[in-house]
Design a protein around this motif. Structure first.
Motif, PDB file in Angstrom:
ATOM      1  N   VAL A 104       0.845  -1.301   0.027  1.00  0.00           N
ATOM      2  CA  VAL A 104       0.118  -0.035   0.028  1.00  0.00           C
ATOM      3  C   VAL A 104       0.982   1.346   0.090  1.00  0.00           C
ATOM      4  CG1 VAL A 104      -1.831   1.388   1.374  1.00  0.00           C
ATOM      5  CG2 VAL A 104      -2.004  -1.296   1.290  1.00  0.00           C
ATOM      6  N   LEU A 105       0.819   2.035  -1.184  1.00  0.00           N
ATOM      7  CA  LEU A 105       1.681   3.196  -1.142  1.00  0.00           C
ATOM      8  C   LEU A 105       0.932   4.503  -0.933  1.00  0.00           C
ATOM      9  CD1 LEU A 105       3.451   2.226  -4.780  1.00  0.00           C
ATOM     10  CD2 LEU A 105       4.115   1.748  -2.327  1.00  0.00           C
ATOM     11  N   GLY A 106       1.450   5.556  -1.401  1.00  0.00           N
ATOM     12  CA  GLY A 106       0.671   6.663  -0.967  1.00  0.00           C
ATOM     13  C   GLY A 106       1.468   7.465   0.086  1.00  0.00           C
ATOM     14  N   HIS A 107       1.712   8.734  -0.004  1.00  0.00           N
ATOM     15  CA  HIS A 107       2.582   9.400   0.678  1.00  0.00           C
ATOM     16  C   HIS A 107       2.405  10.797   0.953  1.00  0.00           C
ATOM     17  CE1 HIS A 107       4.924   9.616  -2.794  1.00  0.00           C
ATOM     18  NE2 HIS A 107       5.430  10.804  -2.407  1.00  0.00           N
ATOM     19  N   GLU A 108       1.095  11.486   0.436  1.00  0.00           N
ATOM     20  CA  GLU A 108       0.749  12.537   0.643  1.00  0.00           C
ATOM     21  C   GLU A 108      -0.801  12.797   1.106  1.00  0.00           C
ATOM     22  OE1 GLU A 108       3.137  14.790  -3.421  1.00  0.00           O
ATOM     23  OE2 GLU A 108       0.858  14.322  -3.745  1.00  0.00           O
ATOM     24  N   GLY A 109      -0.953  12.186   2.348  1.00  0.00           N
ATOM     25  CA  GLY A 109      -2.089  12.014   2.728  1.00  0.00           C
ATOM     26  C   GLY A 109      -2.548  13.304   3.588  1.00  0.00           C
ATOM     27  N   ALA A 110      -3.776  13.559   3.940  1.00  0.00           N
ATOM     28  CA  ALA A 110      -4.605  14.552   4.525  1.00  0.00           C
ATOM     29  C   ALA A 110      -5.800  13.904   5.066  1.00  0.00           C
ATOM     30  CB  ALA A 110      -4.857  15.743   3.858  1.00  0.00           C
ATOM     31  N   GLY A 111      -5.731  14.119   6.534  1.00  0.00           N
ATOM     32  CA  GLY A 111      -7.206  13.526   7.051  1.00  0.00           C
ATOM     33  C   GLY A 111      -7.462  13.996   8.523  1.00  0.00           C
ATOM     34  N   VAL A 112      -8.226  13.129   9.334  1.00  0.00           N
ATOM     35  CA  VAL A 112      -8.787  13.563  10.536  1.00  0.00           C
ATOM     36  C   VAL A 112      -8.164  12.594  11.554  1.00  0.00           C
ATOM     37  CG1 VAL A 112     -10.869  14.161  11.925  1.00  0.00           C
ATOM     38  CG2 VAL A 112     -10.822  14.563   9.623  1.00  0.00           C
ATOM     39  N   VAL A 113      -7.192  12.812  12.607  1.00  0.00           N
ATOM     40  CA  VAL A 113      -7.054  11.948  13.701  1.00  0.00           C
ATOM     41  C   VAL A 113      -8.117  11.305  14.107  1.00  0.00           C
ATOM     42  CG1 VAL A 113      -5.723  11.680  15.929  1.00  0.00           C
ATOM     43  CG2 VAL A 113      -5.091  13.344  13.973  1.00  0.00           C
ATOM     44  N   GLU A 114      -8.491   9.819  14.286  1.00  0.00           N
ATOM     45  CA  GLU A 114      -9.437   8.935  14.773  1.00  0.00           C
ATOM     46  C   GLU A 114      -9.027   8.525  16.061  1.00  0.00           C
ATOM     47  OE1 GLU A 114     -12.638   7.804  13.186  1.00  0.00           O
ATOM     48  OE2 GLU A 114     -12.442   9.593  12.185  1.00  0.00           O
ATOM     49  N   GLU A 115      -7.672   8.161  16.294  1.00  0.00           N
ATOM     50  CA  GLU A 115      -7.450   7.495  17.364  1.00  0.00           C
ATOM     51  C   GLU A 115      -5.774   7.656  17.522  1.00  0.00           C
ATOM     52  OE1 GLU A 115      -7.444   3.061  19.251  1.00  0.00           O
ATOM     53  OE2 GLU A 115      -8.347   3.144  17.162  1.00  0.00           O
ATOM     54  N   LEU A 137      12.741   3.847   7.102  1.00  0.00           N
ATOM     55  CA  LEU A 137      11.258   4.484   7.461  1.00  0.00           C
ATOM     56  C   LEU A 137      10.268   4.753   6.355  1.00  0.00           C
ATOM     57  CD1 LEU A 137      12.710   6.828  10.380  1.00  0.00           C
ATOM     58  CD2 LEU A 137      11.195   4.889  10.522  1.00  0.00           C
ATOM     59  N   ASN A 138      10.997   5.089   5.156  1.00  0.00           N
ATOM     60  CA  ASN A 138       9.899   5.502   4.099  1.00  0.00           C
ATOM     61  C   ASN A 138       9.988   4.573   3.008  1.00  0.00           C
ATOM     62  OD1 ASN A 138       9.506   8.623   4.686  1.00  0.00           O
ATOM     63  ND2 ASN A 138      11.691   8.325   5.276  1.00  0.00           N
ATOM     64  N   PHE A 139      10.872   3.676   2.708  1.00  0.00           N
ATOM     65  CA  PHE A 139      10.797   2.824   1.638  1.00  0.00           C
ATOM     66  C   PHE A 139      10.931   1.239   1.850  1.00  0.00           C
ATOM     67  CE2 PHE A 139      12.533   6.775  -0.277  1.00  0.00           C
ATOM     68  CZ  PHE A 139      11.527   6.998  -1.215  1.00  0.00           C
ATOM     69  N   GLY A 140      11.190   1.101   3.167  1.00  0.00           N
ATOM     70  CA  GLY A 140      11.248  -0.321   4.080  1.00  0.00           C
ATOM     71  C   GLY A 140      10.408  -1.369   3.831  1.00  0.00           C
ATOM     72  N   GLY A 141       8.997  -0.938   3.522  1.00  0.00           N
ATOM     73  CA  GLY A 141       7.871  -1.867   3.263  1.00  0.00           C
ATOM     74  C   GLY A 141       7.203  -2.243   4.624  1.00  0.00           C
ATOM     75  N   GLY A 142       7.652  -1.599   5.714  1.00  0.00           N
ATOM     76  CA  GLY A 142       7.358  -1.738   7.085  1.00  0.00           C
ATOM     77  C   GLY A 142       7.941  -1.162   8.122  1.00  0.00           C
ATOM     78  N   ASP A 143       7.822  -1.403   9.429  1.00  0.00           N
ATOM     79  CA  ASP A 143       8.533  -0.308  10.202  1.00  0.00           C
ATOM     80  C   ASP A 143      10.022  -0.664  10.315  1.00  0.00           C
ATOM     81  OD1 ASP A 143       8.878  -2.636  11.946  1.00  0.00           O
ATOM     82  OD2 ASP A 143       7.137  -1.995  13.428  1.00  0.00           O
ATOM     83  N   LEU A 144      10.507  -0.088  11.218  1.00  0.00           N
ATOM     84  CA  LEU A 144      12.324  -0.529  11.197  1.00  0.00           C
ATOM     85  C   LEU A 144      12.431  -1.736  11.694  1.00  0.00           C
ATOM     86  CD1 LEU A 144      13.984   2.931  12.460  1.00  0.00           C
ATOM     87  CD2 LEU A 144      13.690   1.966   9.960  1.00  0.00           C
ATOM     88  N   GLY A 172      10.644  -4.315  10.487  1.00  0.00           N
ATOM     89  CA  GLY A 172       9.866  -5.285   9.588  1.00  0.00           C
ATOM     90  C   GLY A 172       8.602  -5.478   9.790  1.00  0.00           C
ATOM     91  N   ARG A 173       7.928  -4.806  10.820  1.00  0.00           N
ATOM     92  CA  ARG A 173       6.508  -5.408  11.043  1.00  0.00           C
ATOM     93  C   ARG A 173       5.407  -4.337  10.143  1.00  0.00           C
ATOM     94  NH1 ARG A 173       7.468  -4.566  17.275  1.00  0.00           N
ATOM     95  NH2 ARG A 173       7.886  -2.581  16.582  1.00  0.00           N
ATOM     96  N   ASN A 174       4.489  -4.934   9.898  1.00  0.00           N
ATOM     97  CA  ASN A 174       3.480  -4.225   9.063  1.00  0.00           C
ATOM     98  C   ASN A 174       2.065  -3.867  10.057  1.00  0.00           C
ATOM     99  OD1 ASN A 174       4.585  -6.406   7.068  1.00  0.00           O
ATOM    100  ND2 ASN A 174       4.563  -4.516   6.605  1.00  0.00           N
ATOM    101  N   ALA A 175       1.535  -2.859   9.494  1.00  0.00           N
ATOM    102  CA  ALA A 175       0.337  -2.384  10.098  1.00  0.00           C
ATOM    103  C   ALA A 175      -1.097  -2.843   9.287  1.00  0.00           C
ATOM    104  CB  ALA A 175       0.205  -1.025  10.526  1.00  0.00           C
ATOM    105  N   ILE A 176      -0.812  -3.298   8.175  1.00  0.00           N
ATOM    106  CA  ILE A 176      -1.904  -3.540   7.304  1.00  0.00           C
ATOM    107  C   ILE A 176      -1.870  -4.891   6.990  1.00  0.00           C
ATOM    108  CG2 ILE A 176      -3.230  -3.056   5.176  1.00  0.00           C
ATOM    109  CD1 ILE A 176      -2.120  -0.356   5.334  1.00  0.00           C
ATOM    110  N   PRO A 216       0.090 -10.104   5.990  1.00  0.00           N
ATOM    111  CA  PRO A 216       0.467  -8.701   5.975  1.00  0.00           C
ATOM    112  C   PRO A 216       0.842  -8.303   4.466  1.00  0.00           C
ATOM    113  CG  PRO A 216       1.747 -10.287   7.239  1.00  0.00           C
ATOM    114  CD  PRO A 216       0.777 -11.225   6.514  1.00  0.00           C
ATOM    115  N   LEU A 217       0.504  -7.304   4.278  1.00  0.00           N
ATOM    116  CA  LEU A 217       0.903  -6.079   3.000  1.00  0.00           C
ATOM    117  C   LEU A 217       1.933  -5.236   3.407  1.00  0.00           C
ATOM    118  CD1 LEU A 217      -3.128  -5.104   1.768  1.00  0.00           C
ATOM    119  CD2 LEU A 217      -1.045  -6.778   0.832  1.00  0.00           C
ATOM    120  N   HIS A 218       2.789  -4.908   2.524  1.00  0.00           N
ATOM    121  CA  HIS A 218       3.923  -4.146   2.860  1.00  0.00           C
ATOM    122  C   HIS A 218       3.328  -2.584   3.019  1.00  0.00           C
ATOM    123  CE1 HIS A 218       6.831  -7.123   2.449  1.00  0.00           C
ATOM    124  NE2 HIS A 218       6.501  -7.658   1.299  1.00  0.00           N
ATOM    125  N   ASP A 219       3.797  -2.026   3.903  1.00  0.00           N
ATOM    126  CA  ASP A 219       3.133  -0.637   4.518  1.00  0.00           C
ATOM    127  C   ASP A 219       4.153   0.315   4.814  1.00  0.00           C
ATOM    128  OD1 ASP A 219       3.327  -1.773   6.932  1.00  0.00           O
ATOM    129  OD2 ASP A 219       1.260  -1.757   7.410  1.00  0.00           O
TER     130      ASP A 219
END
Length: 381
Positions: A71-82, A123-130, A132-136, A143-146
Motif C-alpha cells: 500500500v503506497l501513498g505518501h501525500e495523505g490528509a485527514g482527521v485523527v481518529e485514534e 522508514l520511508n521505503f522499507g515496506g514496514g517499520d524499522l 520489519g513489522r506491518n500495520a496492514i 501482511p501487506l507491505h506498508d
C-alpha cells in the motif's frame, strides 16, 4: 465514488479500502483490507484525500526496491481518529497533513534536517517499520507491505507517527492539502529552504510539473525578479506565467542554455532540476551564471549517471546539491504554505485535479502523460 468503512474487526483491526501495488508495472488493485490500532507515538488517521506523486509511480514500477505487494501513498490528509498512548500534542478530531518519516533523534534530525535522517530509507521505503513489522493485512490475514513514507495513505485509514502528522487549521480545505506533504513541499522548500533564493535574483525551473511549478510560486514569494520556467508542454508554460514566471522556454523549440543566458545576460543565480533526466541536469549546469547554484530533486532510476565539464563547474564557482523534501521542517513549513495559500500568494490549487480512489489507474495514466499535473484521490467515508 469509492466507499470505505470504519468497521472494527476482530483483534482490534479496522476494515479499510486500499489501492495495492501488486507487482512491477501492474495497475493498482482496489482491495479490502484491515489496519491495526495505533500504538506508542502513532496516530490512526481517517484519510480524506491523498495526492498521487511521481514517487508512487516509480516505486510501483520498482525504480526503488520497495517490496510488493504494498500500500503506497505518501501525500495523505485527514482527521485523527485514534491516538497511541505516547502521543502528546495531537488529539482525536485534529486535521493533519501526513509527510515523510524521520526518526527524530539522529544527528541530522537533531540538527533540523529530518529529510536526511540516518534511517530515511528504512522508514520511508522499507515496506514496514524499522523492525520489519506491518500495520496492514489483507482480508485473509496476510501482511501487506506498508509504512510507505511512514503513512501508506492509498487507504481509507493510515497509521502515522506524531512527528509526521502535521496539524493544520480546520478552516483550510483538507482535501486539497495532502500534496503539501511531499511534492509541493519539495519544490517550494528547495527554493526557500535549500537554495535560499533571494529578492531580486534570477531563478530557472527546469521542468514545469507539479514540483517545478511549486518552485515557480515559491520563487515569486521569495522575491526573485526573473523567474524562468522550462518545459516542452505549452499548456504548462502558460500556467507557469499565471503562477509567477516572468519568462518561459520551450526546450523542444529553442536551445535552453542559449535562451536562459540571453534572458539573464549570462546565466541564472539559481536553478532547480525536477525532471529526473540526466541530460537536463547536464544542460542545466550550463545555464548557471558565476557562483550559480543548482538544486536537484528529480529522481531517476538508481544508478543513473550524469556528465558535466568539471572546469565549467570549477572556474565559475558553481554549486550542485541534491535536495530531499525541500529540506523542510514539516511542522514549521507546511503550516506556512497553508497560510500562504489562504492569503492567495501560493495558489497550488491550480495544479490539482480530483479523482475517486477507484480511478487511481486513470489518475496515474493522466499524471504520466501530463494531462494532470497533480492528481488527488478522494475517499468517500
Amino acid at each position: 465514488m469509492t466507499t470505505s468503512t470504519s468497521t472494527t474487526t476482530a483483534a482490534g483491526f479496522r476494515a479499510i479500502t486500499a489501492a495495492v501495488a501488486t507487482a512491477k508495472g501492474e495497475p493498482f488493485a482496489i482491495r479490502q483490507a484491515r489496519i491495526r490500532a495505533p500504538k506508542d507515538d502513532e496516530v490512526l488517521v481517517r484519510v480524506v484525500a491523498t495526492g498521487l506523486c511521481h514517487t508512487d509511480l516509480i516505486v510501483r514500477d520498482q525504480y526503488y526496491p520497495v517490496p510488493l505487494p504494498a500500500v503506497l501513498g505518501h501525500e495523505g490528509a485527514g482527521v485523527v481518529e485514534e491516538t497511541g498512548p505516547a502521543v502528546k500534542n495531537l488529539k482525536v478530531g485534529d486535521h493533519v497533513v501526513l509527510t515523510y518519516g524521520a526518526c527524530g533523534y539522529c544527528a541530522s534530525c537533531s540538527g533540523g534536517h529530518g529529510a536526511y535522517c540516518q534511517h530515511f530509507f528504512g522508514l520511508n521505503f522499507g515496506g514496514g517499520d524499522l523492525e520489519g513489522r506491518n500495520a496492514i493485512e489483507d482480508d485473509e490475514g496476510r501482511p501487506l507491505h506498508d509504512h510507505f513514507f511512514a503513512q501508506s495513505s492509498f487507504a481509507s485509514f493510515a497509521i502515522a507517527r506524531e512527528n509526521n502528522a502535521i496539524k493544520v487549521p480546520r478552516d483550510a480545505p483538507l482535501e486539497l492539502l495532502g500534496p503539501l506533504g511531499c511534492g509541493i513541499q519539495t519544490g517550494a522548500g528547495a527554493v526557500i529552504n535549500s537554495l535560499k533564493v533571494r529578492p531580486g535574483s534570477s531563478f530557472a525551473s527546469l521542468g514545469a510539473g507539479a514540483v517545478g511549478l511549486s518552485a515557480v510560486m515559491a520563487a515569486r514569494v521569495a522575491g526573485a525578479a526573473t523567474i524562468i520556467a522550462v518545459d516542452v508542454v505549452p499548456s504548462r508554460l502558460t500556467l507557469a506565467k499565471e503562477l509567477g514566471a516572468t519568462h518561459t522556454v520551450n526546450s523542444r523549440e529553442v536551445d535552453m542554455i542559449e535562451a536562459i543566458r540571453e534572458i539573464t545576460g549570462g546565466g541564472v543565480d539559481f536553478a532547480l532540476e525536477s525532471t529526473g533526466r540526466a541530460e537536463v541536469l547536464s544542460q542545466g549546469i550550463e545555464t548557471l551564471g558565476r557562483l550559480g547554484a543548482m538544486g536537484v530533486v528529480g529522481a531517476p532510476p538508481l544508478g543513473t549517471l550524469a556528465q558535466f565539464d568539471i572546469n565549467s563547474l570549477l572556474l565559475n564557482g558553481r554549486t550542485i546539491r541534491g535536495i530531499v523534501e525541500g529540506d523542510s521542517v514539516p511542522q514549521i513549513f507546511i503550516p506556512q504554505l497553508v497560510q500562504l495559500y489562504q492569503q492567495g500568494r501560493f495558489p497550488f490549487d491550480k495544479l490539482v485535479r480530483f479523482y475517486p480512489l477507484d480511478q487511481i489507474n486513470q489518475a496515474a495514466e493522466d499524471s504520466s502523460s501530463g494531462v494532470t499535473l497533480k492528481p488527488i484521490l478522494r475517499f468517500a467515508h
